[in-house]
Write a protein that holds these residues in place. Structure first.
Motif, mmCIF file in Angstrom:
data_model
loop_
_atom_site.group_PDB
_atom_site.id
_atom_site.type_symbol
_atom_site.label_atom_id
_atom_site.label_comp_id
_atom_site.label_asym_id
_atom_site.label_seq_id
_atom_site.Cartn_x
_atom_site.Cartn_y
_atom_site.Cartn_z
ATOM 1 N N SER A 1 7.780 9.508 8.483
ATOM 2 C CA SER A 1 8.918 9.208 9.352
ATOM 3 C C SER A 1 9.778 8.257 8.790
ATOM 4 O O SER A 1 9.540 7.580 7.743
ATOM 5 N N GLU A 2 10.995 7.971 9.450
ATOM 6 C CA GLU A 2 12.012 7.198 8.818
ATOM 7 C C GLU A 2 11.557 5.769 8.929
ATOM 8 O O GLU A 2 11.815 4.976 7.620
ATOM 9 N N GLU A 3 10.824 5.225 9.798
ATOM 10 C CA GLU A 3 10.080 4.053 9.776
ATOM 11 C C GLU A 3 9.360 3.834 8.644
ATOM 12 O O GLU A 3 9.051 2.642 8.016
ATOM 13 N N GLU A 4 8.552 4.815 8.406
ATOM 14 C CA GLU A 4 7.478 4.595 7.270
ATOM 15 C C GLU A 4 8.304 4.506 5.888
ATOM 16 O O GLU A 4 7.811 3.795 4.871
ATOM 17 N N ILE A 5 9.241 5.371 5.769
ATOM 18 C CA ILE A 5 9.929 5.482 4.473
ATOM 19 C C ILE A 5 10.844 4.081 4.205
ATOM 20 O O ILE A 5 10.620 3.372 2.972
ATOM 21 N N ALA B 1 14.022 1.211 5.375
ATOM 22 C CA ALA B 1 15.676 0.999 5.080
ATOM 23 C C ALA B 1 16.121 1.366 3.731
ATOM 24 O O ALA B 1 17.277 1.792 3.660
ATOM 25 N N HIS B 2 15.433 1.147 2.454
ATOM 26 C CA HIS B 2 16.030 1.396 1.406
ATOM 27 C C HIS B 2 15.751 2.600 0.899
ATOM 28 O O HIS B 2 16.086 3.048 -0.237
ATOM 29 N N ARG B 3 14.706 3.404 1.660
ATOM 30 C CA ARG B 3 14.904 4.667 1.221
ATOM 31 C C ARG B 3 13.766 4.875 0.135
ATOM 32 O O ARG B 3 13.055 4.225 -0.469
ATOM 33 N N LEU B 4 13.988 5.878 -0.819
ATOM 34 C CA LEU B 4 13.192 6.192 -1.880
ATOM 35 C C LEU B 4 14.054 6.020 -3.272
ATOM 36 O O LEU B 4 15.243 6.284 -3.257
ATOM 37 N N PRO B 5 13.635 5.774 -4.397
ATOM 38 C CA PRO B 5 11.998 5.511 -4.647
ATOM 39 C C PRO B 5 11.976 4.023 -4.099
ATOM 40 O O PRO B 5 12.539 3.421 -3.686
ATOM 41 N N SER B 6 10.549 3.803 -3.953
ATOM 42 C CA SER B 6 10.281 2.250 -3.403
ATOM 43 C C SER B 6 8.976 1.794 -4.229
ATOM 44 O O SER B 6 8.514 2.532 -4.726
ATOM 45 N N TRP C 1 15.213 11.457 -0.081
ATOM 46 C CA TRP C 1 15.658 10.561 0.940
ATOM 47 C C TRP C 1 16.153 9.410 -0.098
ATOM 48 O O TRP C 1 15.257 8.610 -0.333
ATOM 49 N N LYS C 2 17.475 9.400 -0.355
ATOM 50 C CA LYS C 2 17.755 8.169 -1.331
ATOM 51 C C LYS C 2 19.164 7.759 -0.909
ATOM 52 O O LYS C 2 19.879 8.346 -0.268
ATOM 53 N N ILE C 3 19.738 6.559 -1.526
ATOM 54 C CA ILE C 3 20.928 6.095 -1.345
ATOM 55 C C ILE C 3 21.505 5.855 -2.778
ATOM 56 O O ILE C 3 20.972 5.089 -3.647
ATOM 57 N N THR D 1 0.936 -1.132 -0.080
ATOM 58 C CA THR D 1 0.023 0.064 0.116
ATOM 59 C C THR D 1 0.806 1.137 0.095
ATOM 60 O O THR D 1 2.105 1.129 0.357
ATOM 61 N N PRO D 2 0.169 2.353 -0.369
ATOM 62 C CA PRO D 2 1.419 3.499 -0.566
ATOM 63 C C PRO D 2 1.609 4.100 0.612
ATOM 64 O O PRO D 2 0.798 3.835 1.667
ATOM 65 N N LEU D 3 2.567 4.997 0.650
ATOM 66 C CA LEU D 3 2.811 5.806 1.978
ATOM 67 C C LEU D 3 1.508 6.554 2.484
ATOM 68 O O LEU D 3 1.036 7.120 1.614
#
Length: 468
Positions: A440-444, A446-451, A409-411, A168-170
């Motif tokens: 929040s960070e938890e909602e984003i 560990a792999h950050r964005l895009p997702s 927020w990306k890697i 489901t989306p953020l």
């Protein structure tokens, strides 16, 4: 095979080379100390084909070619057979040179008349190979999809069905402003005077290097539905987009539920040099037909030190149907990457845009959104909020709103990047009512964005405004 290096240059050369779209003639020369007044370029101009190859190489990120963003201080090319050393001559100087020499080339034909890339005076113009893309692409990857006129919720449900196998989306929340005003002022803020604006970076396809992003999250056939859903779920009245390289899809999809839109591509989009590209990327604005009428539209290629760059701004003059008040809406995407010189270039682009908007809007309400590629400490941010004529403020920057900790927020290969780069600025004739918070960070995750939950590396900004 020889290498070509540019080690020193003046601002106009830096701006040209950094944008990989030089408004200058490229020559074979024996020396790079060619900026003095007594410089005499070689009469042997690089051919149109060679120049196109050269500009294409600047834009590629492989084969050991230095990227466009680093090109403002140094360029090295390997494998350009027969080219030798290269120099750049400013167009004004080149026009004088042609006037004297009357030699054939892309700006003058064999008889000394105007060439295929010149104006009628034989001077380099906008149509020259130095100011147009080397490749042509068509926005046709979504032609198989059809969109019939229907209700907003019907298209949202279609998006949900296309995404039913994905997470489901953020989930994000709106936060209201604490409006300190008189009761009479509060009473004027009604549903008819409030409108919603969303600013979205659509993320040009295959034009970024994410390390931790799941590969399936970047598959366009799936991501397009996530992008449409992200836009439509908030039921915006105005939609501002950057990095749009599938305008055809957006125009047909959003048009089917009552939106009209306009698009301006970058003059020389890097997207068209990528494998399986769809078309040039650029900026777009859509508006809800039931809420606004279009009065006029305008666009501009942003200038750096009076040299046109590869960044643009699009501006629509809209009339609010209920109040008949006019509103100017603009969106842009400034030069990317970090570094002192690039920060200066962004500021120059910003100042050029702001002065143009000040003249265009002429004191009327203005919304300016986009990916500025600059955090609030950069000069361009200060130029925006301190522009004397526009008096702009960020909807996501207020004493009672701590919601602007990041917008991307990306890697990447260079590490994790978490910045505030995106903004919705508003003039004093618009009062922000609420904004959409960042997850929040938890909602984003560990792999950050895009997702698989969000289609871009930049989060959408959504703000409600009262039109005074």
């Amino acid at each position: 095979m020889k290498a070509a290096k540019v080690l020193k240059a003046r601002p106009w050369t830096l701006a040209s080379l950094a944008s990989a779209r030089p408004y200058a003639a490229i020559f074979k020369t024996k020396s790079f100390d060619m900026l003095s007044t007594d410089f005499q370029p070689s009469k042997i101009e690089i051919s149109e084909v060679e120049a196109r190859k050269l500009l294409g190489k600047i834009r590629l990120d492989n084969k050991n070619v230095i990227s466009r963003e680093e090109a403002m201080s140094r360029i090295e090319y390997e494998g350009m057979e027969g080219l030798g050393k290269l120099s750049v001559v400013r167009l004004e100087e080149y026009g004088t040179f042609l006037e004297q020499e009357r030699g054939p080339g892309p700006f003058l034909d064999q008889q000394g008349g105007p060439g295929p890339f010149s104006d009628q005076q034989g001077c380099p113009g906008m149509g020259s190979f130095t100011s147009s893309p080397a490749l042509v692409a068509e926005d046709n990857q979504d032609d198989a999809l059809s969109f019939q006129p229907g209700a907003h919720e019907e298209l949202v449900e279609r998006c949900r069905k296309e995404l039913m196998e994905l997470p489901t989306p953020l989930e994000r929340r709106f936060r209201n402003y604490s409006l300190q005003s008189t009761q009479s002022t509060q009473e004027t803020i009604t549903q008819s005077t409030v409108f919603r604006c969303i600013s979205v970076s659509a993320l040009g396809t295959k034009n970024d290097k994410f390390v931790c992003c799941p590969a399936e999250a970047l598959v366009w056939e799936t991501r397009r539905w996530r992008l449409l859903h992200e836009i439509l779920r908030y039921e915006p009245d105005i939609i501002c987009l950057q990095e749009v390289d599938h305008f055809n899809l957006l125009e047909r999809a959003l048009g089917s539920v009552g939106y009209s839109g306009r698009f301006v591509p970058k003059p020389d989009s890097p997207c068209i040099y990528l494998p399986e590209n769809n078309g040039p990327d650029g900026c777009a604005i859509f508006y809800k037909n039931s809420k606004f009428d279009l009065v006029s539209e305008s666009k501009r290629v942003l200038e750096v030190w009076r040299v046109q760059s590869n960044q643009v701004v699009l501006c629509l003059n809209l009339k609010h149907r209920d109040t008949e008040k006019e509103l100017f809406v603009a969106t842009t995407h400034l030069k990317a990457r970090q570094g002192a010189l690039l920060s200066t270039m962004r500021n120059e682009q910003g100042k050029d845009m702001l002065d143009w908007l000040a003249e265009s809007a002429a004191g009327k309400p203005l919304l300016l959104s986009g990916d500025f590629n600059a955090d609030p400490s950069e000069p361009v941010y200060q130029s925006v909020v301190h522009h004397a004529s526009l008096n702009l403020s960020s909807a996501y920057k207020s004493d009672n709103l701590g919601v602007d900790e990041y917008t991307t927020w990306k890697i990447r290969e260079t590490g994790e990047q978490k910045y505030v780069l995106d903004y919705i600025f508003h003039s004093e004739f618009l009062t922000p009512v609420s904004v959409l918070e960042m997850p929040s960070e938890e909602e984003i995750g560990a792999h950050r964005l895009p997702s698989l939950q969000f289609p871009s590396d930049h989060l959408s900004l959504v703000a409600d405004f009262h039109l005074i």
